[in-house]
Design a protein around this motif. Sequence first.
Motif: not given
Length: 347
Positions: A267-273
């Motif tokens: 979820a964190v990486m999805n937000i950043v990317l």
Amino acid sequence: MTPADDIISVEPESDAELAFEGALRPQSLAEFVGQQKVRGQLQLLLQAASMQGRTADHILFAGPPGLGKTTLAMIVAHESGRPLRMSSGPAIQHAGDLAAVLSSLVPGEVLFIDEIHRMARSAEEMLYLAMEDFRIDIMVGKGAGATSIPLDLAPFTLVGATTRSGMLPNPLRDRFGFTAHLEFYESSELEQVLVRAAHMLQLDIERPALAEIAGRSRGTPRIANRLLRRVRDYAIVTGKGAGIDAVNAALELYDVDELGLDRLDRAVMNIVLNRFDGGPVGLNTLAVSVGEEAETIEAVVEPFLVRIGLLIRTPRGRVATREAWKHFGLTKHEAGTHNQPLFGDEL
């Protein structure tokens, strides 16, 4: 069936699980897997204390959760032949709480304080004198009539554990005779941990399957043992055994990918990317976007993402690496309007 019947039927299973958790902990340094340098240093310290007939120096274990700090504290007591008293920093919120514990110790006892950095400041200051001189001063009365009464303590060994060693005051940190920094485990070491756990679980599992679990365990024995139990559950329920296919299916069911990323990591990486086109994005903005506390993101999620090279911390915010784009099968596109950190949210 009555509610009482339900409770009785669950208790044996719960007791068995607790017994298994206890049995998983090694009882000696020889059984403890990994942390080879720390084991050698600790063995020397304990042997020297035994040969001189004295209590061992105070010990501080520092490192991320799940690497064996509590287990090593138990081993210190076991190998010293001393009783063990266990407490935690959050439970010691007043100097009186600590005084009650210290005054009841027997000679040579090992006192283990988990998350020692979360003790109250007044308790920390009392601990300084107790660690150095085995003595505490108890205040009796209030105001101008208050008097300090010294109380001698039995010699003891304090074993502290912390996941945030930087939060320990220097005067407290310096009073530990030995500080051990625990490192993340290699996959080969985690395989040894899993072989022992599988034997205790009476789980017939192939070596490649254990290697797959080890590779997804984030370098942490606690996570490895937890994933092994989930694979065991999957094998029992489906009746398909515990081969490599069963491991892949079970871990996919529990949202653990081939790098060990879980739901919150993704979820964190999805937000950043996707939302911030790879960053930079501030910590508070990131925490709000995934619905978690900023402290959780900083202490639990970020260290692993940074360690495996998917995320970088910069003065402007968090930035995804080239490996992150590759792992998630995405291509960096034109930045949107929200690709800059909000004002005051750069760290």
